[in-house]
Each structure stands twice: as C-alpha cells, then as structure tokens.
Design a protein around this motif. Sequence first.
Motif, PDB file in Angstrom:
ATOM      1  N   VAL A  99      41.980  38.071  51.639  1.00  0.00           N
ATOM      2  CA  VAL A  99      40.838  38.622  52.214  1.00  0.00           C
ATOM      3  C   VAL A  99      40.536  39.848  51.224  1.00  0.00           C
ATOM      4  CG1 VAL A  99      41.759  39.992  53.950  1.00  0.00           C
ATOM      5  CG2 VAL A  99      39.212  39.561  53.894  1.00  0.00           C
ATOM      6  N   LEU A 100      39.537  39.955  50.506  1.00  0.00           N
ATOM      7  CA  LEU A 100      39.175  41.307  49.842  1.00  0.00           C
ATOM      8  C   LEU A 100      38.407  42.192  50.718  1.00  0.00           C
ATOM      9  CD1 LEU A 100      39.229  42.524  46.825  1.00  0.00           C
ATOM     10  CD2 LEU A 100      36.998  41.725  46.632  1.00  0.00           C
ATOM     11  N   PHE A 101      39.028  43.024  51.104  1.00  0.00           N
ATOM     12  CA  PHE A 101      38.490  44.098  52.330  1.00  0.00           C
ATOM     13  C   PHE A 101      37.899  45.328  51.182  1.00  0.00           C
ATOM     14  CE2 PHE A 101      38.889  47.702  55.566  1.00  0.00           C
ATOM     15  CZ  PHE A 101      37.865  46.899  56.355  1.00  0.00           C
ATOM     16  N   LEU A 102      36.589  45.473  51.646  1.00  0.00           N
ATOM     17  CA  LEU A 102      35.770  46.508  50.895  1.00  0.00           C
ATOM     18  C   LEU A 102      35.337  47.888  51.862  1.00  0.00           C
ATOM     19  CD1 LEU A 102      32.975  44.258  49.392  1.00  0.00           C
ATOM     20  CD2 LEU A 102      34.987  45.065  48.125  1.00  0.00           C
ATOM     21  N   ILE A 103      35.945  48.900  51.328  1.00  0.00           N
ATOM     22  CA  ILE A 103      35.329  50.133  51.855  1.00  0.00           C
ATOM     23  C   ILE A 103      34.660  50.711  51.111  1.00  0.00           C
ATOM     24  CG2 ILE A 103      36.029  52.073  52.975  1.00  0.00           C
ATOM     25  CD1 ILE A 103      38.820  50.961  53.451  1.00  0.00           C
ATOM     26  N   ASN A 104      33.067  50.610  51.357  1.00  0.00           N
ATOM     27  CA  ASN A 104      31.973  50.880  50.509  1.00  0.00           C
ATOM     28  C   ASN A 104      31.484  52.290  50.836  1.00  0.00           C
ATOM     29  OD1 ASN A 104      31.175  50.478  47.988  1.00  0.00           O
ATOM     30  ND2 ASN A 104      29.897  48.688  48.653  1.00  0.00           N
ATOM     31  N   THR A 146      27.526  40.828  43.035  1.00  0.00           N
ATOM     32  CA  THR A 146      28.473  41.067  41.916  1.00  0.00           C
ATOM     33  C   THR A 146      29.872  40.955  42.295  1.00  0.00           C
ATOM     34  OG1 THR A 146      26.567  42.421  40.989  1.00  0.00           O
ATOM     35  CG2 THR A 146      28.788  42.631  40.279  1.00  0.00           C
ATOM     36  N   VAL A 147      30.341  41.588  43.252  1.00  0.00           N
ATOM     37  CA  VAL A 147      31.703  41.455  43.726  1.00  0.00           C
ATOM     38  C   VAL A 147      32.145  40.019  43.863  1.00  0.00           C
ATOM     39  CG1 VAL A 147      33.406  41.943  45.537  1.00  0.00           C
ATOM     40  CG2 VAL A 147      31.756  43.751  44.645  1.00  0.00           C
ATOM     41  N   LYS A 148      31.260  39.191  44.534  1.00  0.00           N
ATOM     42  CA  LYS A 148      31.661  37.842  44.889  1.00  0.00           C
ATOM     43  C   LYS A 148      31.906  37.046  43.509  1.00  0.00           C
ATOM     44  CE  LYS A 148      30.094  33.492  47.013  1.00  0.00           C
ATOM     45  NZ  LYS A 148      28.763  32.957  47.857  1.00  0.00           N
ATOM     46  N   ALA A 149      30.745  37.392  42.447  1.00  0.00           N
ATOM     47  CA  ALA A 149      31.082  36.745  41.149  1.00  0.00           C
ATOM     48  C   ALA A 149      32.231  37.201  40.458  1.00  0.00           C
ATOM     49  CB  ALA A 149      29.762  37.166  40.365  1.00  0.00           C
ATOM     50  N   ALA A 150      32.665  38.358  40.751  1.00  0.00           N
ATOM     51  CA  ALA A 150      33.934  38.653  39.923  1.00  0.00           C
ATOM     52  C   ALA A 150      34.907  37.950  40.393  1.00  0.00           C
ATOM     53  CB  ALA A 150      33.870  40.431  40.143  1.00  0.00           C
ATOM     54  N   VAL A 151      35.140  37.577  41.743  1.00  0.00           N
ATOM     55  CA  VAL A 151      36.492  36.925  42.239  1.00  0.00           C
ATOM     56  C   VAL A 151      36.053  35.487  41.969  1.00  0.00           C
ATOM     57  CG1 VAL A 151      37.111  38.888  43.550  1.00  0.00           C
ATOM     58  CG2 VAL A 151      35.737  37.173  44.362  1.00  0.00           C
ATOM     59  N   SER A 152      35.080  34.986  41.818  1.00  0.00           N
ATOM     60  CA  SER A 152      34.544  33.382  42.072  1.00  0.00           C
ATOM     61  C   SER A 152      35.567  32.594  41.087  1.00  0.00           C
ATOM     62  CB  SER A 152      33.171  33.283  41.852  1.00  0.00           C
ATOM     63  OG  SER A 152      32.975  33.421  40.159  1.00  0.00           O
ATOM     64  N   GLU A 153      36.039  32.718  39.917  1.00  0.00           N
ATOM     65  CA  GLU A 153      37.043  32.173  39.260  1.00  0.00           C
ATOM     66  C   GLU A 153      38.203  32.133  39.554  1.00  0.00           C
ATOM     67  OE1 GLU A 153      36.516  33.385  35.038  1.00  0.00           O
ATOM     68  OE2 GLU A 153      34.262  33.111  35.071  1.00  0.00           O
ATOM     69  N   ILE A 154      38.679  32.777  40.437  1.00  0.00           N
ATOM     70  CA  ILE A 154      40.414  32.869  41.113  1.00  0.00           C
ATOM     71  C   ILE A 154      40.232  31.450  41.900  1.00  0.00           C
ATOM     72  CG2 ILE A 154      41.586  33.947  42.880  1.00  0.00           C
ATOM     73  CD1 ILE A 154      40.299  36.513  42.308  1.00  0.00           C
ATOM     74  N   PRO A 155      41.301  30.953  41.533  1.00  0.00           N
ATOM     75  CA  PRO A 155      41.513  29.383  41.967  1.00  0.00           C
ATOM     76  C   PRO A 155      41.811  29.382  43.588  1.00  0.00           C
ATOM     77  CG  PRO A 155      43.590  30.097  40.664  1.00  0.00           C
ATOM     78  CD  PRO A 155      42.526  31.063  40.275  1.00  0.00           C
ATOM     79  N   ALA A 156      42.591  30.605  43.964  1.00  0.00           N
ATOM     80  CA  ALA A 156      42.650  30.509  45.381  1.00  0.00           C
ATOM     81  C   ALA A 156      41.538  31.043  46.234  1.00  0.00           C
ATOM     82  CB  ALA A 156      44.056  31.417  45.793  1.00  0.00           C
ATOM     83  N   PRO A 157      41.234  30.848  47.656  1.00  0.00           N
ATOM     84  CA  PRO A 157      40.024  31.245  48.318  1.00  0.00           C
ATOM     85  C   PRO A 157      40.183  32.729  48.444  1.00  0.00           C
ATOM     86  CG  PRO A 157      41.506  29.967  49.433  1.00  0.00           C
ATOM     87  CD  PRO A 157      42.103  29.648  48.254  1.00  0.00           C
ATOM     88  N   VAL A 158      39.195  33.400  48.204  1.00  0.00           N
ATOM     89  CA  VAL A 158      39.213  34.762  48.747  1.00  0.00           C
ATOM     90  C   VAL A 158      38.031  35.168  49.348  1.00  0.00           C
ATOM     91  CG1 VAL A 158      39.036  36.914  47.373  1.00  0.00           C
ATOM     92  CG2 VAL A 158      40.194  35.446  46.373  1.00  0.00           C
ATOM     93  N   LYS A 159      37.979  35.735  50.775  1.00  0.00           N
ATOM     94  CA  LYS A 159      37.002  36.145  51.367  1.00  0.00           C
ATOM     95  C   LYS A 159      36.678  37.397  51.323  1.00  0.00           C
ATOM     96  CE  LYS A 159      38.825  34.792  55.439  1.00  0.00           C
ATOM     97  NZ  LYS A 159      39.168  34.371  56.856  1.00  0.00           N
ATOM     98  N   MET A 160      35.500  37.734  51.722  1.00  0.00           N
ATOM     99  CA  MET A 160      35.003  39.302  51.421  1.00  0.00           C
ATOM    100  C   MET A 160      34.570  39.851  52.895  1.00  0.00           C
ATOM    101  SD  MET A 160      32.693  38.920  48.112  1.00  0.00           S
ATOM    102  CE  MET A 160      31.687  40.544  48.733  1.00  0.00           C
ATOM    103  N   GLU A 161      34.993  40.951  53.114  1.00  0.00           N
ATOM    104  CA  GLU A 161      34.538  41.459  54.454  1.00  0.00           C
ATOM    105  C   GLU A 161      34.690  42.852  54.091  1.00  0.00           C
ATOM    106  OE1 GLU A 161      38.328  41.439  57.174  1.00  0.00           O
ATOM    107  OE2 GLU A 161      37.169  39.718  57.082  1.00  0.00           O
TER     108      GLU A 161
END
Length: 387
Positions: free
Chosen positions: A318-323, A341-356
């Motif tokens: 999980v990518l936890f954003l404090i914005n 933009t954040v989603k696009a930045a991690v879209s090429e990572i082979p492992a699944p990354v959730k954003m919250e």
Amino acid sequence: MNRCISGAVWGGIDLYISSSAVSDVLAAAKALYTGQDDIFTLFFADTDVPDIELLRRELTGAGIRFMGGIAPGLIVGTTVRDCGALIRRFSCAAGPFIVPDFITDDISRDIVQDLEMPFAEGGGTVMIYFPGPNSSTHFLRQIYGLFGNGVTYIGSVMGYEDMVLRPSVFSNEAFSNTAAVFAVLSADCMVAARHGFIPISESMISTATDHNCVREINWRNPLNEYLTVIEEDCQGVFPSKCPEEWIAYHPMLLQTDFPESVCRAVLQITPDGSLVCAGDVPENAVFRVAKYSYESLLNAAAISAKIATGDMENRSAVLFLINCICRKWITGERYFRELETVKAAVSEIPAPVKMEGIFSFGEISSMGTGMLECLNYTCVAGRFYED
C-alpha cells in the motif's frame, strides 16, 4: 478473496468503509483482528465524525489497540472521500503512547527501556499523530532523541478544514486537541517527501521568531519584506486583493540538508505584520520565498511515489499518502490529477500497489535521512508491504 460488510470492501489488512457508524467500524476491526500484536489506525473525514468516545469504549472493550484522527478528507485510490472511515492493521512493537500536552510535556525515556524494539538492528517505523496547526519542534526533537535514525518516521497533523482547533486525535486513552499519540510498528516503511515549490527570492533570514511566529525578516517588518518579493515576482498581478491569500500562495523554503528544502506555510498576518506559520521557524533560519506551478506540484507527487516504491520487492503493498490540504486548496477542481499522476508513477511496478491516505495540516517525515521534521505543502508517500 475480498470480503464485504456494511458497504465495505477489503482484502489483506486494510479497508475503506463508506459508513462511519461505530457499529460498522467495530465490526470491520473485529473482522481484521488477528491477535495481541495488532494495532489499528483509524481516520475519519471531518464532515462525518462518529461518536468517538463511544468508539473508544467499544474498541477498548474488545481488546483492540488503535490510534488515529480526524482529517479534512480521505484518499481512496484516485478519489477523495468526505465520509466513511479508513482502517489499517499493523503489527505493533510498542504503544500507542500518549503525550497529554505535546507542545510542553517532556517524554519519559522509560518508554523505550526494556522493550525489544525492531530497530535494535535497524528497521521499524514510528507513526505519529498530533492536532494542529501547532508548534511541534519540542515534541519532535524528543521523539528523535528516543529513537534516533534507526527507524523511519511518518505521520500527520490532524484537524478540521475550518482550522478551528478542537479534539482531532484519539487512541484507547484519549480524544484530544492537545495530545500527541505515537506507536512503534514492526513493519518497515519506505518514505519519500516532495513539495514542488520553486524559490523566487534571494536568501532571507528570520531574524526574530517565536516558535511558529516570524516577527522579523532581515531585521525589518516581515510582512513588508515578504510582500516586496511577491510584488516583484507577480508584477502587480496578485491571486486576490487579500494579502493573506498572496502569502498563502508563497510559502517559505527553509534551507536544510534534506533532499528538498522544508516548505513552511504562512497562515496568518498579525496586526503588527508578523507572520504566523503552520510550523516552527527557527530564529536566524535561512529561507527563500517560493511559488508553485501546477506541473511542479504534479511532478513532486510523482517523485515521492517513485522513490517510496523504487526498490520494492515483488510483494503487494500500500502506498499511504499524507498530503497537505493546501495542495488541494490551491489546485481546486484540478486536484484529482495529482492522484492520477501518483497512480501513473507506480503503474509499471509488477507487484500490486494500492493507494490510500489522508489530507493533513502538516506532514511528519524523516525526509529519507533520519532527521524528523514537520512539513507543509508536501506530498509524503509511505510504502508498507501488505504481508
């Protein structure tokens, strides 16, 4: 397999539920609970706050440790939510600990004695929440003195979007507008922080300050010095007729040894021209006045995400954003592009990354070097593995 209850969908160790009802939050926490090492972080949007005292009694009665707060908005994927609850389970090495008045109270070193902390050989994360905006230097220096640079730090300044100081931080022991709460997590976290603001002035000096109030700049009236810089850069074309808004678009960049300078928002102008900031400004600090471009903000968010996920193993995370809420204020309806933009930045990572994540009035980060600081206008990204 995902599981569903009362409008909630989750998998792994976290969930967002559209209801903030105490019964639904309690049911979700119980469903995720695995044992005595668990600690839950709970966040509610400021427009949908449940009965926190009832929630404290119910969770504590169920033997569930928790900490968290009220934020001016929740981030779920690429959407902003103004209702519901964000819940995450961590393995906890120690805590949560309460500092009743974090501005003035000293923290006992007994907290870390005789505890088998995960950072004994490096690793672990200290998670911190306190209400604000407020002066935090005394507290954060003590935290850093306790744990040093063997851990990662991540956290947020909690509060309501109207910026009226009222209870916004809670744990099993407190629901308060003066207390800080922190815990030591067994999990490692990779943290990155970037703001994207661009300096527009020569170096200036805060020649007289009082915690978060700047009383002199270059030995002169701070408002006059600040507005002179903005007038030269804007060439007389200002964001509004209100000097407070001119300054809100132009924070201070404090000179540091961090990968990027500390951004300090100016929140208020006093009758004598002093500048009240959203965090402490050291006396005789060197800084530059800054401005943003829309693209520079997007680029900063992308860099934070890429650094936080750059050395990921092939494991779900999980990518936890404090914005900072100011980023949303100044970009308005275009803010959604930052999350995309954040989603696009991690879209090429082979492992699944959730954003919250959550919006904040100050972003607490170790800035990648171990040093602990409260930031403003910054996108902090913390990567936690799901397992």
